[in-house]
Design an enzyme around this catalytic site. Sequence first.
Site, short mmCIF file in Angstrom:
data_model
loop_
_atom_site.label_atom_id
_atom_site.label_comp_id
_atom_site.label_asym_id
_atom_site.label_seq_id
_atom_site.Cartn_x
_atom_site.Cartn_y
_atom_site.Cartn_z
CB SER A 142 -0.72 0.01 0.94
OG SER A 142 -1.18 -1.36 1.33
CD GLU A 202 -1.52 3.86 -6.92
OE1 GLU A 202 -2.19 2.97 -5.26
OE2 GLU A 202 -2.76 5.21 -6.80
CG ASN A 248 -3.05 4.23 0.95
OD1 ASN A 248 -4.10 3.57 0.87
ND2 ASN A 248 -2.21 2.50 -0.01
CG HIS A 262 -1.87 -0.30 -4.65
ND1 HIS A 262 -1.88 0.83 -4.08
CD2 HIS A 262 -2.31 -1.20 -3.58
CE1 HIS A 262 -3.33 1.14 -3.01
NE2 HIS A 262 -2.77 0.16 -2.74
N1 LIG Z 1 -6.42 -4.63 3.80
C1 LIG Z 1 -6.69 -3.51 2.76
O1 LIG Z 1 -7.22 -2.79 2.48
C2 LIG Z 1 -5.07 -3.74 1.40
C3 LIG Z 1 -5.37 -2.94 0.49
C4 LIG Z 1 -4.34 -3.01 -0.80
C5 LIG Z 1 -3.17 -2.70 -0.59
N2 LIG Z 1 -3.04 -4.35 0.39
C6 LIG Z 1 -1.84 -4.54 0.76
O2 LIG Z 1 -1.65 -5.67 0.76
C7 LIG Z 1 -0.51 -6.44 2.00
C8 LIG Z 1 -1.77 -7.92 2.16
O3 LIG Z 1 -2.53 -6.48 3.79
P1 LIG Z 1 -3.69 -7.89 3.92
O4 LIG Z 1 -4.68 -6.73 3.96
O5 LIG Z 1 -4.04 -9.16 3.02
O6 LIG Z 1 -3.05 -8.32 5.15
P2 LIG Z 1 -3.98 -10.01 5.52
O7 LIG Z 1 -3.14 -9.72 7.25
O8 LIG Z 1 -4.97 -10.23 5.86
O9 LIG Z 1 -3.06 -10.79 5.11
C9 LIG Z 1 -1.53 -11.36 4.89
C10 LIG Z 1 -0.99 -12.60 5.17
O10 LIG Z 1 0.14 -12.83 4.76
C11 LIG Z 1 0.66 -14.22 5.74
N3 LIG Z 1 2.18 -13.54 5.40
C12 LIG Z 1 2.23 -13.33 5.97
N4 LIG Z 1 3.88 -13.57 6.21
C13 LIG Z 1 3.57 -13.56 5.29
C14 LIG Z 1 5.34 -14.83 4.38
N5 LIG Z 1 6.39 -14.51 4.90
N6 LIG Z 1 4.80 -15.46 3.53
C15 LIG Z 1 3.47 -15.50 2.65
N7 LIG Z 1 2.69 -15.35 3.42
C16 LIG Z 1 2.46 -14.05 4.91
C17 LIG Z 1 -0.27 -13.96 6.64
O11 LIG Z 1 0.08 -15.04 7.41
C18 LIG Z 1 -1.54 -13.68 6.11
O12 LIG Z 1 -2.53 -14.34 5.97
C19 LIG Z 1 -0.57 -5.75 3.20
O13 LIG Z 1 0.93 -4.92 2.35
C20 LIG Z 1 -1.35 -4.17 2.20
O14 LIG Z 1 -0.83 -3.02 2.78
C21 LIG Z 1 -4.23 -4.32 1.41
#
Ligand SMILES: NC(=O)c1ccc[n+]([C@@H]2O[C@H](COP(=O)([O-])OP(=O)(O)OC[C@H]3O[C@@H](n4cnc5c(N)ncnc54)[C@H](O)[C@@H]3O)[C@@H](O)[C@H]2O)c1
Length: 284
Positions: A121, A154, A192, A142
């Site tokens: 993000s 993005e 963001n 993104h």
């Molecule tokens: N939630 C949102 O609205 C959103 C939107 C856009 C981008 N993002 C980005 O996407 C990414 C994920 O966010 P999310 O909301 O899905 O998080 P989340 O917490 O729902 O999921 C993250 C997952 O990654 C896993 N994980 C952690 N370390 C790992 C590793 N070494 N190898 C494999 N898996 C691993 C965790 O066990 C978890 O299941 C982040 O970088 C976040 O900034 C999130």
Amino acid sequence: MVRDQIDRIGVVGAGTMGSGIAQVAATHGYDVVLRDIEQEFVENGFDTIDDSLGRLENRDALEEDPERIRDRIDGTTAIDELADCDLVVEAALEEMDVKREIFADLERACGEDVVLATNTSTLSITSIASDLERPERVIGLHFMNPVPIMEGVEVVVGEKTTDDVTKLAHEIAEDLEKTTWESDDKPGFVTNRILMPWINEGIRAYDEGVATKEDIDAGMELGTNVPMGPLTLADHIGLDICLHASETLHEELGDRYKPAYLLKRKVEAGDLGKKTGEGFYEYD
Ligand SMILES: NC(=O)c1ccc[n+]([C@@H]2O[C@H](COP(=O)([O-])OP(=O)(O)OC[C@H]3O[C@@H](n4cnc5c(N)ncnc54)[C@H](O)[C@@H]3O)[C@@H](O)[C@H]2O)c1
């Protein structure tokens, strides 16, 4: 043609975003390998995918049986199972050390021509790729939350990312029926950088008693024609994700990005929004 270059897509992280990205890729006919660190997290990802596909089927929004789409996704905890992927999208925790380690593992595990994308993000694509032998194949892809519903992606271009990789990133997103825009690798990119101060100001307004949480959200929805007010949206994104994003922006861009006190307190209390059942609102 993107289909000549990409058959198999790896997704690292089976949480909110990773499960959505895996689902959308499989829905568009790609073979997908979905990797998380524990089998339980992989299974949670599949549960999310099954629920989402079920809802889409009920609305007649799928062209195929959900089972056929689901069968294109393999779950794993082993990074080596991503070896044959042509593109890997990382969607793990929003922490630089975690992402750098994952990208180093991917560089070891995958072929020379793989494109390595991150769904970060706010973190710098250039920093994520800085320890790699081939940083030119790393790009930001993104996706927005929820991935199966939101149209925008993005594309974030790192300092070393090649034009070919950038072109491919736009093409793959468009092949998944998304619409792209491009950002330079500057803190928070387009979305963001502008969204996080808006969310934090909504939280501060609530904490300072300007209005009830419902009225803050209603004011922004009805007054500015956005689909969700800042508190609902923060719950939806995940308060931990919002906090990480705000801290990164604060560090990079200064005090106008300081995270709201109440955001920090909620995260410390473990109330992370919709995914934990409680954030600014309560969820079943
Ligand atoms: N939630 C949102 O609205 C959103 C939107 C856009 C981008 N993002 C980005 O996407 C990414 C994920 O966010 P999310 O909301 O899905 O998080 P989340 O917490 O729902 O999921 C993250 C997952 O990654 C896993 N994980 C952690 N370390 C790992 C590793 N070494 N190898 C494999 N898996 C691993 C965790 O066990 C978890 O299941 C982040 O970088 C976040 O900034 C999130």
